[in-house]
Design a protein around this motif. Structure first.
Motif, PDB file in Angstrom:
ATOM      1  N   LYS A 108     -21.187  45.840  46.770  1.00  0.00           N
ATOM      2  CA  LYS A 108     -21.283  46.599  45.534  1.00  0.00           C
ATOM      3  C   LYS A 108     -19.915  46.837  44.920  1.00  0.00           C
ATOM      4  CE  LYS A 108     -25.227  49.054  47.530  1.00  0.00           C
ATOM      5  NZ  LYS A 108     -25.712  50.372  48.014  1.00  0.00           N
ATOM      6  N   TYR A 109     -19.916  47.070  43.611  1.00  0.00           N
ATOM      7  CA  TYR A 109     -18.698  47.521  42.954  1.00  0.00           C
ATOM      8  C   TYR A 109     -18.318  48.898  43.492  1.00  0.00           C
ATOM      9  CZ  TYR A 109     -19.113  43.780  39.508  1.00  0.00           C
ATOM     10  OH  TYR A 109     -19.178  42.556  38.896  1.00  0.00           O
ATOM     11  N   GLY A 110     -17.014  49.141  43.616  1.00  0.00           N
ATOM     12  CA  GLY A 110     -16.546  50.416  44.121  1.00  0.00           C
ATOM     13  C   GLY A 110     -16.660  50.566  45.622  1.00  0.00           C
ATOM     14  N   GLU A 111     -16.886  49.456  46.326  1.00  0.00           N
ATOM     15  CA  GLU A 111     -17.136  49.493  47.767  1.00  0.00           C
ATOM     16  C   GLU A 111     -16.136  48.619  48.511  1.00  0.00           C
ATOM     17  OE1 GLU A 111     -21.061  48.993  50.483  1.00  0.00           O
ATOM     18  OE2 GLU A 111     -20.668  47.280  49.184  1.00  0.00           O
ATOM     19  N   MET A 112     -15.669  49.126  49.665  1.00  0.00           N
ATOM     20  CA  MET A 112     -14.925  48.314  50.607  1.00  0.00           C
ATOM     21  C   MET A 112     -15.870  47.959  51.747  1.00  0.00           C
ATOM     22  SD  MET A 112     -11.413  49.092  52.767  1.00  0.00           S
ATOM     23  CE  MET A 112     -10.308  48.872  51.380  1.00  0.00           C
ATOM     24  N   LEU A 113     -16.233  46.689  51.818  1.00  0.00           N
ATOM     25  CA  LEU A 113     -17.223  46.216  52.781  1.00  0.00           C
ATOM     26  C   LEU A 113     -16.533  45.417  53.872  1.00  0.00           C
ATOM     27  CD1 LEU A 113     -20.279  45.776  53.486  1.00  0.00           C
ATOM     28  CD2 LEU A 113     -20.132  43.675  52.122  1.00  0.00           C
ATOM     29  N   TYR A 114     -16.767  45.792  55.114  1.00  0.00           N
ATOM     30  CA  TYR A 114     -16.209  45.057  56.246  1.00  0.00           C
ATOM     31  C   TYR A 114     -17.255  44.095  56.804  1.00  0.00           C
ATOM     32  CZ  TYR A 114     -12.108  48.094  56.883  1.00  0.00           C
ATOM     33  OH  TYR A 114     -10.918  48.757  56.726  1.00  0.00           O
ATOM     34  N   ILE A 115     -16.791  42.927  57.216  1.00  0.00           N
ATOM     35  CA  ILE A 115     -17.606  41.981  57.965  1.00  0.00           C
ATOM     36  C   ILE A 115     -16.909  41.775  59.294  1.00  0.00           C
ATOM     37  CG2 ILE A 115     -18.603  39.657  58.035  1.00  0.00           C
ATOM     38  CD1 ILE A 115     -18.544  39.683  54.972  1.00  0.00           C
ATOM     39  N   VAL A 116     -17.539  42.234  60.368  1.00  0.00           N
ATOM     40  CA  VAL A 116     -16.882  42.266  61.668  1.00  0.00           C
ATOM     41  C   VAL A 116     -17.685  41.460  62.682  1.00  0.00           C
ATOM     42  CG1 VAL A 116     -16.028  44.574  61.092  1.00  0.00           C
ATOM     43  CG2 VAL A 116     -18.040  44.346  62.569  1.00  0.00           C
ATOM     44  N   GLY A 117     -17.048  41.202  63.804  1.00  0.00           N
ATOM     45  CA  GLY A 117     -17.703  40.453  64.870  1.00  0.00           C
ATOM     46  C   GLY A 117     -16.683  39.675  65.673  1.00  0.00           C
ATOM     47  N   PRO A 118     -17.076  39.152  66.822  1.00  0.00           N
ATOM     48  CA  PRO A 118     -16.134  38.408  67.668  1.00  0.00           C
ATOM     49  C   PRO A 118     -15.716  37.093  67.025  1.00  0.00           C
ATOM     50  CG  PRO A 118     -18.371  38.220  68.516  1.00  0.00           C
ATOM     51  CD  PRO A 118     -18.426  39.237  67.421  1.00  0.00           C
ATOM     52  N   SER A 119     -14.642  36.508  67.537  1.00  0.00           N
ATOM     53  CA  SER A 119     -14.206  35.199  67.055  1.00  0.00           C
ATOM     54  C   SER A 119     -15.336  34.191  67.222  1.00  0.00           C
ATOM     55  CB  SER A 119     -12.971  34.732  67.832  1.00  0.00           C
ATOM     56  OG  SER A 119     -11.886  35.598  67.617  1.00  0.00           O
ATOM     57  N   GLY A 120     -15.534  33.347  66.207  1.00  0.00           N
ATOM     58  CA  GLY A 120     -16.589  32.347  66.275  1.00  0.00           C
ATOM     59  C   GLY A 120     -17.945  32.829  65.823  1.00  0.00           C
ATOM     60  N   SER A 121     -18.019  34.069  65.288  1.00  0.00           N
ATOM     61  CA  SER A 121     -19.316  34.603  64.874  1.00  0.00           C
ATOM     62  C   SER A 121     -19.714  34.165  63.469  1.00  0.00           C
ATOM     63  CB  SER A 121     -19.314  36.133  64.958  1.00  0.00           C
ATOM     64  OG  SER A 121     -18.296  36.689  64.145  1.00  0.00           O
ATOM     65  N   GLY A 122     -18.799  33.502  62.735  1.00  0.00           N
ATOM     66  CA  GLY A 122     -19.137  32.988  61.411  1.00  0.00           C
ATOM     67  C   GLY A 122     -18.559  33.785  60.257  1.00  0.00           C
ATOM     68  N   LYS A 123     -17.688  34.757  60.543  1.00  0.00           N
ATOM     69  CA  LYS A 123     -17.169  35.655  59.506  1.00  0.00           C
ATOM     70  C   LYS A 123     -16.395  34.902  58.433  1.00  0.00           C
ATOM     71  CE  LYS A 123     -14.616  38.152  62.232  1.00  0.00           C
ATOM     72  NZ  LYS A 123     -14.699  37.306  63.436  1.00  0.00           N
ATOM     73  N   THR A 124     -15.418  34.111  58.861  1.00  0.00           N
ATOM     74  CA  THR A 124     -14.569  33.407  57.904  1.00  0.00           C
ATOM     75  C   THR A 124     -15.355  32.340  57.151  1.00  0.00           C
ATOM     76  OG1 THR A 124     -12.575  33.839  59.202  1.00  0.00           O
ATOM     77  CG2 THR A 124     -12.487  31.995  57.653  1.00  0.00           C
ATOM     78  N   THR A 125     -16.273  31.678  57.827  1.00  0.00           N
ATOM     79  CA  THR A 125     -17.135  30.695  57.154  1.00  0.00           C
ATOM     80  C   THR A 125     -17.938  31.369  56.053  1.00  0.00           C
ATOM     81  OG1 THR A 125     -17.311  29.342  59.149  1.00  0.00           O
ATOM     82  CG2 THR A 125     -19.008  29.035  57.475  1.00  0.00           C
ATOM     83  N   LEU A 126     -18.468  32.542  56.337  1.00  0.00           N
ATOM     84  CA  LEU A 126     -19.246  33.287  55.345  1.00  0.00           C
ATOM     85  C   LEU A 126     -18.389  33.619  54.127  1.00  0.00           C
ATOM     86  CD1 LEU A 126     -21.770  34.811  54.443  1.00  0.00           C
ATOM     87  CD2 LEU A 126     -20.953  36.783  55.774  1.00  0.00           C
ATOM     88  N   LEU A 127     -17.190  34.131  54.335  1.00  0.00           N
ATOM     89  CA  LEU A 127     -16.333  34.487  53.205  1.00  0.00           C
ATOM     90  C   LEU A 127     -15.913  33.246  52.419  1.00  0.00           C
ATOM     91  CD1 LEU A 127     -13.900  37.406  54.005  1.00  0.00           C
ATOM     92  CD2 LEU A 127     -16.157  37.415  52.975  1.00  0.00           C
ATOM     93  N   SER A 128     -15.713  32.132  53.106  1.00  0.00           N
ATOM     94  CA  SER A 128     -15.331  30.900  52.416  1.00  0.00           C
ATOM     95  C   SER A 128     -16.443  30.425  51.488  1.00  0.00           C
ATOM     96  CB  SER A 128     -14.993  29.804  53.440  1.00  0.00           C
ATOM     97  OG  SER A 128     -13.860  30.165  54.207  1.00  0.00           O
ATOM     98  N   MET A 129     -17.684  30.626  51.874  1.00  0.00           N
ATOM     99  CA  MET A 129     -18.803  30.259  50.999  1.00  0.00           C
ATOM    100  C   MET A 129     -18.908  31.213  49.824  1.00  0.00           C
ATOM    101  SD  MET A 129     -21.836  28.909  53.536  1.00  0.00           S
ATOM    102  CE  MET A 129     -21.900  30.349  54.600  1.00  0.00           C
ATOM    103  N   ILE A 130     -18.700  32.504  50.078  1.00  0.00           N
ATOM    104  CA  ILE A 130     -18.777  33.504  49.015  1.00  0.00           C
ATOM    105  C   ILE A 130     -17.684  33.293  47.973  1.00  0.00           C
ATOM    106  CG2 ILE A 130     -18.431  35.972  48.544  1.00  0.00           C
ATOM    107  CD1 ILE A 130     -19.820  36.503  51.234  1.00  0.00           C
ATOM    108  N   SER A 131     -16.521  32.847  48.415  1.00  0.00           N
ATOM    109  CA  SER A 131     -15.376  32.717  47.507  1.00  0.00           C
ATOM    110  C   SER A 131     -15.292  31.355  46.846  1.00  0.00           C
ATOM    111  CB  SER A 131     -14.081  33.012  48.266  1.00  0.00           C
ATOM    112  OG  SER A 131     -13.927  32.130  49.365  1.00  0.00           O
ATOM    113  N   GLY A 132     -16.271  30.485  47.066  1.00  0.00           N
ATOM    114  CA  GLY A 132     -16.282  29.198  46.387  1.00  0.00           C
ATOM    115  C   GLY A 132     -15.375  28.158  47.010  1.00  0.00           C
ATOM    116  N   ILE A 133     -15.006  28.347  48.268  1.00  0.00           N
ATOM    117  CA  ILE A 133     -14.139  27.399  48.961  1.00  0.00           C
ATOM    118  C   ILE A 133     -14.954  26.401  49.782  1.00  0.00           C
ATOM    119  CG2 ILE A 133     -12.361  27.187  50.744  1.00  0.00           C
ATOM    120  CD1 ILE A 133     -11.283  29.903  49.813  1.00  0.00           C
ATOM    121  N   LEU A 134     -15.993  26.883  50.435  1.00  0.00           N
ATOM    122  CA  LEU A 134     -16.800  26.054  51.331  1.00  0.00           C
ATOM    123  C   LEU A 134     -18.252  26.069  50.871  1.00  0.00           C
ATOM    124  CD1 LEU A 134     -16.802  24.431  54.045  1.00  0.00           C
ATOM    125  CD2 LEU A 134     -17.326  26.597  55.184  1.00  0.00           C
TER     126      LEU A 134
END
Length: 235
Positions: A34-60
């Motif tokens: 949401k607007y006005g929100e700081m949202l964390y995506i957490v989890g152990p290494s290899g859980s898919g966090k960076t892959t998820l952000l790369s898709m959201i940001s139009g990189i992957l």
């Protein structure tokens, strides 16, 4: 009127490999930021966090699913339009900062403005204003190698916000910082950069900064397993 959802991920799936060796990095994830929100995506290494952000940001590009950013379904756009949309709407701070060693600090901050074809001198002037925001105006003419890790992080922050994006995305922003510096950086991000017209998404496994998140999405094995809000379990 501005929608409450700055980012929406809908049934996102991303795999790597083929056949019997296919590995799902993200497997059917849906959520919104949401607007006005700081949202964390957490989890152990290899859980898919960076892959998820790369898709959201139009990189992957996802294998399936949809990404809506400010109401625009980004993966339906032509590649050049995706790049333009990202440049104008999304600020991404990478884990290793991606600063250019042969440029000065102020020139590094000016890069997104130059890419938007703004005048060179005007871009440097604007970049200086954002260096002042992060308290590094006295480091403007130094190369990144002359800066501490925390200072390099703030340069990356200044560059990310220089073009005025409504979506800010951070990949492990405190991974290379000590606890005191990491909390100071995250506190600065929340106090100075988060507004009612901006959404901030942070991938991290650093529990020292969890207290700053408005909501925390926990991932394991490519899936969302928990969403907490102020320490209260939502799902």
């Amino acid at each position: 009127m501005m929608s409450a959802a700055a980012v929406q991920a809908i049934d996102l799936v991303k795999w790597f490999g083929k056949g019997d060796i296919k590995t799902y990095a993200v497997n059917g994830i849906s959520f919104e930021a949401k607007y006005g929100e700081m949202l964390y995506i957490v989890g152990p290494s290899g859980s898919g966090k960076t892959t998820l952000l790369s898709m959201i940001s139009g990189i992957l590009r996802p294998n399936s699913g949809r990404v809506m950013v400010k109401g625009q379904e980004i993966w339906t756009l032509p590649p050049n339009d995706i790049a333009d949309f990202r440049l104008n709407n999304i600020g991404f701070v990478f884990q290793d900062y991606h600063l250019f060693p042969k440029l000065t600090t102020v020139e590094n901050v000016a890069i997104p403005l130059i890419l938007k074809k703004q005048d060179w001198d005007e871009s440097l002037q604007i970049a200086m204003e954002f260096l002042e925001v992060v308290g590094l105006q006295d480091r403007a003419e130094l190369p990144p190698v002359k800066l501490s890790g925390g200072e390099q992080q703030r340069v990356a922050l200044a560059r990310a916000i220089a073009s005025g994006p409504d979506i800010l995305i951070f990949d492990e922003p405190t991974a290379s910082l000590d606890g005191v510096t990491g909390r100071r950086i995250i506190g600065f991000i929340k106090e100075r950069l988060l507004t009612e017209h901006r959404s901030i998404l942070i991938v991290t496994h650093d529990s020292r900064i969890f207290e700053y998140g408005d909501r925390i999405i926990k991932m394991e094995d490519g899936k969302i397993v928990e969403v907490t809000n102020g320490g209260t379990r939502e799902e």
